[in-house]
Design a protein around this motif. Structure first.
Motif, PDB file in Angstrom:
ATOM      1  N   GLU A  76       6.291  19.885-112.114  1.00 31.59           N
ATOM      2  CA  GLU A  76       5.550  19.200-111.039  1.00 31.59           C
ATOM      3  C   GLU A  76       6.080  19.594-109.655  1.00 31.59           C
ATOM      4  OE1 GLU A  76       4.305  15.228-113.588  1.00 31.59           O
ATOM      5  OE2 GLU A  76       6.137  15.260-112.414  1.00 31.59           O
ATOM      6  N   ALA A  77       7.407  19.745-109.572  1.00 32.02           N
ATOM      7  CA  ALA A  77       8.006  20.146-108.291  1.00 32.02           C
ATOM      8  C   ALA A  77       7.513  21.545-107.919  1.00 32.02           C
ATOM      9  CB  ALA A  77       9.525  20.130-108.398  1.00 32.02           C
ATOM     10  N   ARG A  78       7.389  22.422-108.933  1.00 31.27           N
ATOM     11  CA  ARG A  78       6.892  23.781-108.675  1.00 31.27           C
ATOM     12  C   ARG A  78       5.446  23.725-108.190  1.00 31.27           C
ATOM     13  NH1 ARG A  78       8.478  26.050-113.133  1.00 31.27           N
ATOM     14  NH2 ARG A  78       6.517  25.835-114.241  1.00 31.27           N
ATOM     15  N   MET A  79       4.658  22.860-108.850  1.00 32.49           N
ATOM     16  CA  MET A  79       3.250  22.738-108.450  1.00 32.49           C
ATOM     17  C   MET A  79       3.148  22.210-107.009  1.00 32.49           C
ATOM     18  SD  MET A  79       0.220  20.499-110.072  1.00 32.49           S
ATOM     19  CE  MET A  79      -0.699  21.779-110.882  1.00 32.49           C
ATOM     20  N   LEU A  80       4.031  21.302-106.671  1.00 32.18           N
ATOM     21  CA  LEU A  80       4.026  20.725-105.326  1.00 32.18           C
ATOM     22  C   LEU A  80       4.355  21.803-104.285  1.00 32.18           C
ATOM     23  CD1 LEU A  80       3.506  17.804-104.546  1.00 32.18           C
ATOM     24  CD2 LEU A  80       5.943  17.430-104.472  1.00 32.18           C
ATOM     25  N   ARG A  81       5.271  22.711-104.667  1.00 29.97           N
ATOM     26  CA  ARG A  81       5.663  23.798-103.749  1.00 29.97           C
ATOM     27  C   ARG A  81       4.579  24.860-103.643  1.00 29.97           C
ATOM     28  NH1 ARG A  81      10.552  23.764-106.476  1.00 29.97           N
ATOM     29  NH2 ARG A  81       9.898  25.597-107.649  1.00 29.97           N
ATOM     30  N   GLU A  82       3.997  25.199-104.816  1.00 29.57           N
ATOM     31  CA  GLU A  82       3.101  26.366-104.849  1.00 29.57           C
ATOM     32  C   GLU A  82       1.638  26.006-105.002  1.00 29.57           C
ATOM     33  OE1 GLU A  82       4.689  28.387-108.193  1.00 29.57           O
ATOM     34  OE2 GLU A  82       6.641  28.682-107.265  1.00 29.57           O
ATOM     35  N   GLY A  83       1.358  24.692-105.104  1.00 25.93           N
ATOM     36  CA  GLY A  83      -0.011  24.296-105.455  1.00 25.93           C
ATOM     37  C   GLY A  83      -0.978  24.260-104.300  1.00 25.93           C
ATOM     38  N   ASN A  84      -0.546  24.760-103.150  1.00 24.17           N
ATOM     39  CA  ASN A  84      -1.408  24.685-101.979  1.00 24.17           C
ATOM     40  C   ASN A  84      -2.193  25.977-101.803  1.00 24.17           C
ATOM     41  OD1 ASN A  84      -2.468  23.497 -99.771  1.00 24.17           O
ATOM     42  ND2 ASN A  84      -0.758  23.953 -98.415  1.00 24.17           N
ATOM     43  N   TRP A  85      -2.636  26.555-102.912  1.00 22.53           N
ATOM     44  CA  TRP A  85      -3.234  27.890-102.830  1.00 22.53           C
ATOM     45  C   TRP A  85      -4.534  27.919-102.035  1.00 22.53           C
ATOM     46  CZ3 TRP A  85      -8.086  28.655-104.812  1.00 22.53           C
ATOM     47  CH2 TRP A  85      -8.559  27.688-105.693  1.00 22.53           C
TER      48      TRP A  85
END
Lengths: 208, 103
Positions: A76-85
């Motif tokens: 989830e932390a990764r998605m929060l960092r990279e999920g702003n595509w």
């Protein structure tokens, strides 16, 4: 006996994000030390104090399950960092946002020139992709607006797919499911993150 | 005793009069229930984090006996939630007592 606490912490923090691990380690260590002090003050030997402090914490796997429900996991932390595509793709290339009105204009032009079938397909794609690409430019800054946007997004996608496949939708369900699966997965992950983070620390893409 | 689901309410009650840290909250619940509610303390913090995410409690760092500790205090929404939970619990308890009392 500190190894006992270390292995408890290792198990209790499995799959948690780095920050969450630090938080759990700090609070449980503080708790453990307080329990240790209290037991020693009550006349327990050091060995017994360590054992009772560790026993009082309970099962590390149960704690881990509960922590995963309330603290961010590493995925989830990764998605929060990279999920702003959506935003990073569009906002970092300003010329791209000027291309956004092109597909609807193309659909209109095709319609006016009598190419109805192609115009319809382009228009359907606009409906399906529109909410995803327009999201970074919309003023979605409240929980309620986020809910409305997500409802509109899924309605638009479903409408687009229904228009595109029509009565053949069932036959192509394998394709539909495999196309929608990543979106549904992302949606589920974002819902989980929304539950775990206070509203004040939501990045914009969490509202989508 | 299994008191699943009531831990958040018990935590709010423990924090009603003064801010406290995790260990003291756990001991307060155990002592006030005369040891009947003997829960595993590792599950206290996930419940505290959930309450914090929901805005029912807030936390801050404080030094106690030379040690840095995270303290929790109840918020206004937390007090509101506690009042509501208390009323619900009383109604439920009355209903169960009425039924069991009839047996």
């Amino acid at each position: 006996m500190a190894t006992g606490l270390d292995s408890w912490l290792k198990q209790a923090t499995r799959k948690l994000a780095k920050d969450s691990v630090t938080q759990v380690r700090t609070e449980i260590t503080e708790h453990y030390e307080s329990a240790l002090d209290a037991a020693i003050a009550n006349g327990a030997t050091s060995q017994h104090a360590h054992k009772s402090a560790l026993d009082a914490l309970g099962d590390a796997k149960t704690a881990n399950c509960q922590y995963q429900r309330v603290l961010l996991t590493s995925a989830e932390a990764r998605m929060l960092r990279e999920g702003n595509w959506e935003a990073s793709a569009l906002c970092s290339r300003p010329w791209l946002k000027w291309l956004l009105p092109v597909p609807p204009a193309l659909a209109l032009a095709l319609f006016l020139t009598g190419q109805l079938a192609v115009a319809r397909d382009v228009f359907v794609c606009c409906i399906g992709m529109g909410p995803l690409l327009l999201a970074p430019f919309l003023p979605i800054r409240t929980r309620a607006r986020g809910r409305v946007f997500r409802l509109v997004k899924w309605l638009a996608l479903t409408t687009a797919l229904a228009l595109l496949f029509g009565p053949q939708a069932l036959k192509w369900s394998w394709l539909l499911i495999s196309c929608l699966w990543p979106l549904a997965w992302t949606e589920w992950r974002r819902a989980s993150i929304r539950r775990k983070l206070p509203l004040a620390s939501w990045p914009k893409h969490l509202y989508f | 005793m299994n008191f699943k689901g009531t831990l958040p309410t018990l935590i709010l009650e423990a924090l009603l009069h003064e801010p406290s840290h995790g260990y003291r909250i756990a001991q307060s619940i155990k002592e006030r229930s005369h040891g009947v509610l003997d829960f595993k303390e590792g599950t206290l913090y996930p419940a505290l984090h959930k309450l914090e995410n929901e805005g029912m409690v807030e936390s801050y760092e404080s030094v106690e006996n030379g040690r840095s500790r995270r303290h929790y205090r109840i918020t206004r929404s937390g007090r509101g939630m506690l009042t509501k939970d208390r009323a619900e619990w009383r109604a439920l308890s009355r209903a169960v007592t009425t039924i069991l009392g009839e047996a």
